[in-house]
Design a protein around this motif. Structure first.
Motif, PDB file in Angstrom:
ATOM      1  N   GLY A  18       0.811  -1.219   0.000  1.00  0.00           N
ATOM      2  CA  GLY A  18       0.000   0.000   0.000  1.00  0.00           C
ATOM      3  C   GLY A  18       0.839   1.261   0.000  1.00  0.00           C
ATOM      4  N   ILE A  19       1.922   1.251   0.751  1.00  0.00           N
ATOM      5  CA  ILE A  19       2.819   2.416   0.783  1.00  0.00           C
ATOM      6  C   ILE A  19       3.460   2.631  -0.577  1.00  0.00           C
ATOM      7  CG2 ILE A  19       4.992   3.276   1.744  1.00  0.00           C
ATOM      8  CD1 ILE A  19       4.163   1.891   4.389  1.00  0.00           C
ATOM      9  N   ILE A  20       3.919   1.558  -1.197  1.00  0.00           N
ATOM     10  CA  ILE A  20       4.551   1.683  -2.522  1.00  0.00           C
ATOM     11  C   ILE A  20       3.534   2.138  -3.563  1.00  0.00           C
ATOM     12  CG2 ILE A  20       5.617   0.359  -4.394  1.00  0.00           C
ATOM     13  CD1 ILE A  20       7.031  -1.282  -2.213  1.00  0.00           C
ATOM     14  N   TYR A  21       2.320   1.577  -3.509  1.00  0.00           N
ATOM     15  CA  TYR A  21       1.291   1.971  -4.472  1.00  0.00           C
ATOM     16  C   TYR A  21       0.911   3.444  -4.308  1.00  0.00           C
ATOM     17  CZ  TYR A  21      -2.966   1.783  -7.270  1.00  0.00           C
ATOM     18  OH  TYR A  21      -3.934   2.008  -8.210  1.00  0.00           O
ATOM     19  N   GLY A  22       0.778   3.891  -3.071  1.00  0.00           N
ATOM     20  CA  GLY A  22       0.460   5.288  -2.820  1.00  0.00           C
ATOM     21  C   GLY A  22       1.566   6.223  -3.275  1.00  0.00           C
ATOM     22  N   ALA A  23       2.813   5.811  -3.058  1.00  0.00           N
ATOM     23  CA  ALA A  23       3.938   6.646  -3.487  1.00  0.00           C
ATOM     24  C   ALA A  23       4.021   6.712  -5.012  1.00  0.00           C
ATOM     25  CB  ALA A  23       5.238   6.105  -2.908  1.00  0.00           C
ATOM     26  N   LEU A  24       3.811   5.579  -5.680  1.00  0.00           N
ATOM     27  CA  LEU A  24       3.840   5.583  -7.145  1.00  0.00           C
ATOM     28  C   LEU A  24       2.687   6.409  -7.710  1.00  0.00           C
ATOM     29  CD1 LEU A  24       4.773   1.887  -7.991  1.00  0.00           C
ATOM     30  CD2 LEU A  24       6.221   3.918  -8.165  1.00  0.00           C
ATOM     31  N   GLY A  25       1.528   6.340  -7.070  1.00  0.00           N
ATOM     32  CA  GLY A  25       0.394   7.146  -7.519  1.00  0.00           C
ATOM     33  C   GLY A  25       0.643   8.625  -7.320  1.00  0.00           C
ATOM     34  N   PHE A  26       1.329   8.980  -6.234  1.00  0.00           N
ATOM     35  CA  PHE A  26       1.634  10.388  -5.974  1.00  0.00           C
ATOM     36  C   PHE A  26       2.620  10.930  -7.008  1.00  0.00           C
ATOM     37  CE2 PHE A  26       3.903  13.835  -3.806  1.00  0.00           C
ATOM     38  CZ  PHE A  26       2.817  14.641  -3.467  1.00  0.00           C
ATOM     39  N   LYS A  36      -3.241  13.467  -6.973  1.00  0.00           N
ATOM     40  CA  LYS A  36      -2.392  13.713  -5.796  1.00  0.00           C
ATOM     41  C   LYS A  36      -3.151  13.433  -4.505  1.00  0.00           C
ATOM     42  CE  LYS A  36       1.212  15.503  -7.947  1.00  0.00           C
ATOM     43  NZ  LYS A  36       2.476  14.840  -8.024  1.00  0.00           N
ATOM     44  N   MET A  37      -4.391  13.891  -4.423  1.00  0.00           N
ATOM     45  CA  MET A  37      -5.171  13.675  -3.199  1.00  0.00           C
ATOM     46  C   MET A  37      -5.644  12.225  -3.090  1.00  0.00           C
ATOM     47  SD  MET A  37      -4.951  16.424  -1.592  1.00  0.00           S
ATOM     48  CE  MET A  37      -6.125  16.197  -0.282  1.00  0.00           C
ATOM     49  N   ASN A  38      -5.944  11.591  -4.214  1.00  0.00           N
ATOM     50  CA  ASN A  38      -6.402  10.202  -4.184  1.00  0.00           C
ATOM     51  C   ASN A  38      -5.289   9.230  -3.837  1.00  0.00           C
ATOM     52  OD1 ASN A  38      -8.972  10.948  -4.831  1.00  0.00           O
ATOM     53  ND2 ASN A  38      -8.739  10.550  -7.013  1.00  0.00           N
ATOM     54  N   SER A  39      -4.049   9.613  -4.004  1.00  0.00           N
ATOM     55  CA  SER A  39      -2.950   8.716  -3.673  1.00  0.00           C
ATOM     56  C   SER A  39      -2.664   8.705  -2.171  1.00  0.00           C
ATOM     57  CB  SER A  39      -1.686   9.120  -4.431  1.00  0.00           C
ATOM     58  OG  SER A  39      -1.243  10.389  -4.011  1.00  0.00           O
ATOM     59  N   VAL A  41      -4.881   8.093   0.175  1.00  0.00           N
ATOM     60  CA  VAL A  41      -5.675   7.037   0.812  1.00  0.00           C
ATOM     61  C   VAL A  41      -4.913   5.711   0.872  1.00  0.00           C
ATOM     62  CG1 VAL A  41      -7.801   5.693   0.684  1.00  0.00           C
ATOM     63  CG2 VAL A  41      -7.855   8.149   0.274  1.00  0.00           C
ATOM     64  N   PRO A  42      -4.401   5.165  -0.252  1.00  0.00           N
ATOM     65  CA  PRO A  42      -3.661   3.901  -0.122  1.00  0.00           C
ATOM     66  C   PRO A  42      -2.380   4.055   0.708  1.00  0.00           C
ATOM     67  CG  PRO A  42      -3.598   4.654  -2.392  1.00  0.00           C
ATOM     68  CD  PRO A  42      -4.522   5.549  -1.657  1.00  0.00           C
ATOM     69  N   PHE A  43      -1.794   5.238   0.684  1.00  0.00           N
ATOM     70  CA  PHE A  43      -0.583   5.467   1.469  1.00  0.00           C
ATOM     71  C   PHE A  43      -0.895   5.402   2.973  1.00  0.00           C
ATOM     72  CE2 PHE A  43       2.669   8.123   3.479  1.00  0.00           C
ATOM     73  CZ  PHE A  43       3.816   7.514   2.977  1.00  0.00           C
ATOM     74  N   VAL A  44      -1.966   6.054   3.399  1.00  0.00           N
ATOM     75  CA  VAL A  44      -2.333   6.058   4.823  1.00  0.00           C
ATOM     76  C   VAL A  44      -2.792   4.670   5.271  1.00  0.00           C
ATOM     77  CG1 VAL A  44      -3.990   6.994   6.486  1.00  0.00           C
ATOM     78  CG2 VAL A  44      -2.844   8.516   4.882  1.00  0.00           C
ATOM     79  N   VAL A  45      -3.582   3.995   4.439  1.00  0.00           N
ATOM     80  CA  VAL A  45      -4.017   2.639   4.778  1.00  0.00           C
ATOM     81  C   VAL A  45      -2.802   1.706   4.845  1.00  0.00           C
ATOM     82  CG1 VAL A  45      -5.364   0.663   3.969  1.00  0.00           C
ATOM     83  CG2 VAL A  45      -6.331   2.948   3.874  1.00  0.00           C
ATOM     84  N   GLY A  46      -1.858   1.882   3.940  1.00  0.00           N
ATOM     85  CA  GLY A  46      -0.629   1.090   3.972  1.00  0.00           C
ATOM     86  C   GLY A  46       0.169   1.337   5.240  1.00  0.00           C
TER      87      GLY A  46
END
Length: 64
Positions: A18-26, A36-39, A41-46
């Motif tokens: 989740g952290i990697i997915y959120g970082a790649l999305g950002f 930017k704002m949607n990325s 959510v997976p980062f915080v959940v991760g």
């Protein structure tokens, strides 16, 4: 085999994903299309999964 430690390891791995997915999305790389704002959510959940998994593994004692 201790089920709590196994579940903690699974949570930790899901947290890392989740952290990697959120970082790649950002950063908008590797074909991950998130705003930017949607990325966030997976980062915080991760982060939540990662720290919950680490604490579960750490708090569970070994039994022989």
């Amino acid at each position: 085999m201790n089920q709590k430690r196994t579940f903690g390891a699974i949570l930790t791995i899901l947290g890392i994903v989740g952290i990697i997915y959120g970082a790649l999305g950002f950063m908008q790389v590797a074909g991950v299309v998130l705003g930017k704002m949607n990325s966030i959510v997976p980062f915080v959940v991760g982060l939540i999964f990662f720290f919950a998994g680490i604490n579960l593994v750490k708090a569970t004692g070994d039994r022989s």
